[in-house]
Design an enzyme around this catalytic site. Structure first.
Site, PDB file in Angstrom:
ATOM      1  N   ASN A 209      31.412  47.993  34.423  1.00 60.95           N
ATOM      2  CA  ASN A 209      30.809  46.973  35.299  1.00 60.95           C
ATOM      3  C   ASN A 209      30.212  47.693  36.513  1.00 60.95           C
ATOM      4  O   ASN A 209      30.212  48.916  36.582  1.00 60.95           O
ATOM      5  CB  ASN A 209      31.858  45.935  35.718  1.00 60.95           C
ATOM      6  CG  ASN A 209      33.019  46.593  36.429  1.00 60.95           C
ATOM      7  OD1 ASN A 209      32.861  47.145  37.499  1.00 60.95           O
ATOM      8  ND2 ASN A 209      34.201  46.560  35.814  1.00 60.95           N
ATOM      9  N   LYS A 297      29.774  59.488  17.252  1.00 60.70           N
ATOM     10  CA  LYS A 297      28.787  58.519  17.755  1.00 60.70           C
ATOM     11  C   LYS A 297      28.456  57.487  16.670  1.00 60.70           C
ATOM     12  O   LYS A 297      28.186  57.873  15.522  1.00 60.70           O
ATOM     13  CB  LYS A 297      27.523  59.284  18.165  1.00 60.70           C
ATOM     14  CG  LYS A 297      26.463  58.410  18.763  1.00 60.70           C
ATOM     15  CD  LYS A 297      25.249  59.233  19.190  1.00 60.70           C
ATOM     16  CE  LYS A 297      24.167  58.311  19.692  1.00 60.70           C
ATOM     17  NZ  LYS A 297      22.931  59.041  19.960  1.00 60.70           N
ATOM     18  N   PRO A 315      45.911  45.587  29.717  1.00 59.16           N
ATOM     19  CA  PRO A 315      47.029  45.078  30.539  1.00 59.16           C
ATOM     20  C   PRO A 315      46.489  44.437  31.814  1.00 59.16           C
ATOM     21  O   PRO A 315      45.562  44.989  32.421  1.00 59.16           O
ATOM     22  CB  PRO A 315      47.827  46.338  30.891  1.00 59.16           C
ATOM     23  CG  PRO A 315      47.235  47.466  30.131  1.00 59.16           C
ATOM     24  CD  PRO A 315      45.913  47.047  29.594  1.00 59.16           C
ATOM     25  N   ASP A 316      47.037  43.298  32.201  1.00 59.23           N
ATOM     26  CA  ASP A 316      46.639  42.693  33.479  1.00 59.23           C
ATOM     27  C   ASP A 316      47.554  43.287  34.551  1.00 59.23           C
ATOM     28  O   ASP A 316      48.729  42.900  34.670  1.00 59.23           O
ATOM     29  CB  ASP A 316      46.762  41.166  33.411  1.00 59.23           C
ATOM     30  CG  ASP A 316      46.131  40.514  34.632  1.00 59.23           C
ATOM     31  OD1 ASP A 316      46.281  41.071  35.746  1.00 59.23           O
ATOM     32  OD2 ASP A 316      45.485  39.461  34.480  1.00 59.23           O
ATOM     33  N   ILE A 317      47.005  44.220  35.320  1.00 60.08           N
ATOM     34  CA  ILE A 317      47.818  44.961  36.301  1.00 60.08           C
ATOM     35  C   ILE A 317      48.366  43.998  37.354  1.00 60.08           C
ATOM     36  O   ILE A 317      49.546  44.019  37.696  1.00 60.08           O
ATOM     37  CB  ILE A 317      46.968  46.070  36.972  1.00 60.08           C
ATOM     38  CG1 ILE A 317      46.373  46.994  35.904  1.00 60.08           C
ATOM     39  CG2 ILE A 317      47.793  46.870  37.973  1.00 60.08           C
ATOM     40  CD1 ILE A 317      45.270  47.920  36.417  1.00 60.08           C
ATOM     41  N   PHE A 334      41.968  40.609  44.390  1.00 55.87           N
ATOM     42  CA  PHE A 334      40.590  40.264  44.704  1.00 55.87           C
ATOM     43  C   PHE A 334      40.076  39.347  43.601  1.00 55.87           C
ATOM     44  O   PHE A 334      40.570  39.397  42.467  1.00 55.87           O
ATOM     45  CB  PHE A 334      39.701  41.524  44.734  1.00 55.87           C
ATOM     46  CG  PHE A 334      39.585  42.153  46.096  1.00 55.87           C
ATOM     47  CD1 PHE A 334      40.657  42.801  46.666  1.00 55.87           C
ATOM     48  CD2 PHE A 334      38.385  42.103  46.798  1.00 55.87           C
ATOM     49  CE1 PHE A 334      40.552  43.389  47.913  1.00 55.87           C
ATOM     50  CE2 PHE A 334      38.262  42.680  48.048  1.00 55.87           C
ATOM     51  CZ  PHE A 334      39.350  43.326  48.614  1.00 55.87           C
ATOM     52  N   LYS A 352      48.890  34.779  39.055  1.00 59.41           N
ATOM     53  CA  LYS A 352      49.300  36.203  39.083  1.00 59.41           C
ATOM     54  C   LYS A 352      50.411  36.460  40.110  1.00 59.41           C
ATOM     55  O   LYS A 352      50.774  37.600  40.357  1.00 59.41           O
ATOM     56  CB  LYS A 352      48.081  37.100  39.369  1.00 59.41           C
ATOM     57  CG  LYS A 352      46.977  36.989  38.280  1.00 59.41           C
ATOM     58  CD  LYS A 352      45.887  38.026  38.438  1.00 59.41           C
ATOM     59  CE  LYS A 352      44.734  37.739  37.486  1.00 59.41           C
ATOM     60  NZ  LYS A 352      44.103  38.937  36.934  1.00 59.41           N
TER      61      LYS A 352
HETATM   62  O1  PMT Z   1      33.402  48.419  44.297  1.00 60.54           O
HETATM   63  P1  PMT Z   1      32.345  47.643  45.057  1.00 60.54           P
HETATM   64  O2  PMT Z   1      30.950  47.894  44.525  1.00 60.54           O
HETATM   65  O3  PMT Z   1      32.444  47.845  46.543  1.00 60.54           O
HETATM   66  O4  PMT Z   1      32.614  46.102  44.782  1.00 60.54           O
HETATM   67  C1  PMT Z   1      33.803  45.527  45.236  1.00 60.54           C
HETATM   68  C2  PMT Z   1      34.325  44.484  44.222  1.00 60.54           C
HETATM   69  C3  PMT Z   1      33.292  43.414  44.048  1.00 60.54           C
HETATM   70  C4  PMT Z   1      34.613  45.170  42.869  1.00 60.54           C
HETATM   71  C5  PMT Z   1      35.663  43.926  44.825  1.00 60.54           C
HETATM   72  O5  PMT Z   1      35.369  43.327  46.070  1.00 60.54           O
HETATM   73  C6  PMT Z   1      36.273  42.872  43.895  1.00 60.54           C
HETATM   74  O6  PMT Z   1      35.978  41.689  43.961  1.00 60.54           O
HETATM   75  N1  PMT Z   1      37.195  43.299  42.969  1.00 60.54           N
HETATM   76  C7  PMT Z   1      37.776  42.436  41.945  1.00 60.54           C
HETATM   77  C8  PMT Z   1      36.792  42.246  40.846  1.00 60.54           C
HETATM   78  C9  PMT Z   1      37.185  41.294  39.745  1.00 60.54           C
HETATM   79  O7  PMT Z   1      36.385  41.133  38.891  1.00 60.54           O
HETATM   80  O8  PMT Z   1      38.361  40.749  39.763  1.00 60.54           O
HETATM   81  P2  PMT Z   1      38.920  39.757  38.597  1.00 60.54           P
HETATM   82  O9  PMT Z   1      38.618  38.389  38.960  1.00 60.54           O
HETATM   83  O10 PMT Z   1      38.538  40.259  37.226  1.00 60.54           O
HETATM   84  O11 PMT Z   1      40.459  40.056  38.704  1.00 60.54           O
HETATM   85  C10 PMT Z   1      41.318  39.411  39.641  1.00 60.54           C
HETATM   86  C11 PMT Z   1      42.336  40.402  40.159  1.00 60.54           C
HETATM   87  O12 PMT Z   1      43.125  40.915  39.083  1.00 60.54           O
HETATM   88  C12 PMT Z   1      41.714  41.616  40.837  1.00 60.54           C
HETATM   89  O13 PMT Z   1      42.549  41.952  41.919  1.00 60.54           O
HETATM   90  C13 PMT Z   1      41.771  42.686  39.775  1.00 60.54           C
HETATM   91  O14 PMT Z   1      41.874  44.006  40.333  1.00 60.54           O
HETATM   92  C14 PMT Z   1      43.024  42.309  39.005  1.00 60.54           C
HETATM   93  N2  PMT Z   1      42.996  42.685  37.583  1.00 60.54           N
HETATM   94  C15 PMT Z   1      42.115  42.142  36.721  1.00 60.54           C
HETATM   95  C16 PMT Z   1      42.153  42.474  35.378  1.00 60.54           C
HETATM   96  C17 PMT Z   1      43.136  43.393  34.930  1.00 60.54           C
HETATM   97  N3  PMT Z   1      43.194  43.758  33.660  1.00 60.54           N
HETATM   98  N4  PMT Z   1      43.995  43.915  35.813  1.00 60.54           N
HETATM   99  C18 PMT Z   1      43.938  43.583  37.122  1.00 60.54           C
HETATM  100  O15 PMT Z   1      44.750  44.057  37.933  1.00 60.54           O
END
Ligand code: PMT
Length: 406
Positions: A209, A297, A315-317, A334, A352
């Site tokens: 991404n 490839k 895994p969802d951390i 976030f 979460k």
């Molecule tokens: O890196 P930059 O270009 O500065 O951009 C910053 C950002 C946009 C990446 C940042 O501000 C941000 O929003 N990060 C979270 C992005 C996101 O897509 O989150 P999510 O909605 O998929 O996940 C929610 C939360 O679960 C997040 O805290 C994520 O880190 C966590 N997560 C998600 C999936 C996973 N498998 N494990 C996780 O821990």
């Protein structure tokens, strides 16, 4: 964060003095006011006119001339200053500063300085290793108001390679920001995830991404400046925070772990989480990864118009750490949303088991991926919320950390 700050730049006579005009320019660009004091020898390496033009102020280099003009300039400069930076600091000047010898404009100013001081030594590697210089560095770095930078290893002006180079301007600037930041996270362990993950399909392709790591870098620096022990777990990003090497082996206070995939990020985060007081999950982690990674490839086959890739959940951390959360541990997630922002963010906060969630929306110009700015809303599990307007990611990071009860 240097807006309106008064900085005294002290320059002694080493070849690295040629880099100081750029430091002055950048300090002023960040909004600081700068006054310069030098030893006589420093002016063999950089002209008074350059320093005066860039700082916008008279240069204080001759204690007797200055005494004639302003009788107590060596007192008024420290009074005026919020911080003094001595760069480059030669062996001679380090020795004088360590022993209270004040025989020129720079050392008299330093002697009267009771505010934060940053010292960036530079000299030949054998001189830096000399016992007396080691003693002087040790004495100065043991003083509470002094941030002593270590020399870097690299090419030296004398043609050899060794430990004696002055740290780069970025690192000196960061040390100045560090020295001016109150240490309210002193002794706290902070775990931060940041950046994207890459999920490999074959040896040449991956799913990822647009995360650049900028928001995570800003959070890591903010926590480091506040005195935290930072464990920074970061996916593949083009730039990392500049954390200056401090003399008293401060490297243990900033531990960087580079990872590629969601699984690697999860392994690193789970291993570090137990000792963390605060966990900030800023990474954009892939939710799915290819079920199989091809050894070779993947080739097109004649007549083929589609290709199916089977994906499996990563895994969802955040959710796992939410389940394992121990007493007193603060978990911050976030959410990057494109629609129904508040509902989605609040759902993630609850599902979460987070204490806070920081929402940023791709519908806000200047927010989210890749930008130097962000606009966020911080929701707390106790029902409160705080809107942070569009600011630099550095300032957003400060607002986020300010909002947390750690
Ligand atoms: O890196 P930059 O270009 O500065 O951009 C910053 C950002 C946009 C990446 C940042 O501000 C941000 O929003 N990060 C979270 C992005 C996101 O897509 O989150 P999510 O909605 O998929 O996940 C929610 C939360 O679960 C997040 O805290 C994520 O880190 C966590 N997560 C998600 C999936 C996973 N498998 N494990 C996780 O821990």
């Amino acid at each position: 964060m240097l807006q309106g700050k008064h900085i005294v730049v002290g320059i002694s006579g080493g070849i690295a003095a040629y880099k100081i005009p750029d430091l002055i320019r950048r300090l002023r660009k960040e909004g600081a006011e700068v006054k310069v004091t030098t030893t006589k020898n420093a002016l063999e390496f950089v002209t008074e006119l350059t320093l005066q033009t860039l700082s916008g102020n008279k240069v204080y280099s001759d204690v007797f001339a200055a005494i004639n003009e302003h009788s107590t300039e060596h007192i008024s400069l420290p009074d005026w200053a919020d911080l003094m930076v001595v760069a480059p600091a030669t062996a001679n000047v380090l020795g004088k500063m360590a022993h209270g010898i004040a025989d020129d404009a720079l050392t008299t100013t330093f002697c009267a300085m009771r505010k934060p001081v940053v010292i960036a030594p530079a000299m030949n590697d054998k001189m830096y290793a000399n016992e007396s210089v080691r003693d002087a560095v040790g004495t100065l770095s043991s003083r509470k108001h002094i941030t002593m930078l270590d020399c870097a290893v690299g090419e030296l002006a004398c043609g050899t390679t060794g430990k004696g180079r002055m740290q780069e301007t970025d690192a000196i600037l960061e040390a100045i920001r560090f020295a001016l930041t109150p240490k309210d996270l002193d002794g706290k362990n902070v775990l931060i995830t940041a950046g994207p993950t890459q999920e490999h399909l074959d040896p040449v392709r991956y799913i990822t991404n647009h995360s650049s790591g900028k928001m995570g870098n800003a959070l890591a620096l903010e926590c480091w400046r506040r005195g935290a022990n930072v464990m920074y777990i970061c996916g593949p990003v083009p730039t990392l925070p500049v954390v200056p090497e401090l003399y008293q082996s401060d490297t243990a206070r900033y531990v960087l772990t580079r990872v590629t995939s969601a699984q690697e990020m999860a392994d690193a985060a789970f291993a570090a989480a137990d000792k963390a007081h605060l966990i900030i999950l800023c990474a954009a982690v892939a939710d799915f990864t290819p079920q199989h990674v091809a050894d070779e490839k993947i080739k097109k086959v004649a007549g083929q118009t589609t290709q199916t890739v089977e994906l499996t959940l990563t895994p969802d951390i955040a959710a796992t750490l939410g389940q394992r959360k121990r007493d007193g541990q603060i978990l911050v997630g976030f959410a990057l949303e494109t629609t129904d922002e508040q509902t989605n963010a609040q759902h993630k906060l609850e599902s979460k088991n987070l204490d806070y969630i920081v929402l940023n929306s791709l519908r806000d110009a200047g927010a989210g991926f890749g930008t130097d700015t962000n606009k966020v809303t911080i929701y707390a599990a106790n029902g409160t919320k705080k809107d942070v307007p569009l600011l630099s990611k550095e300032n957003v990071a400060r607002e986020i950390v300010n909002s947390l009860t750690v």
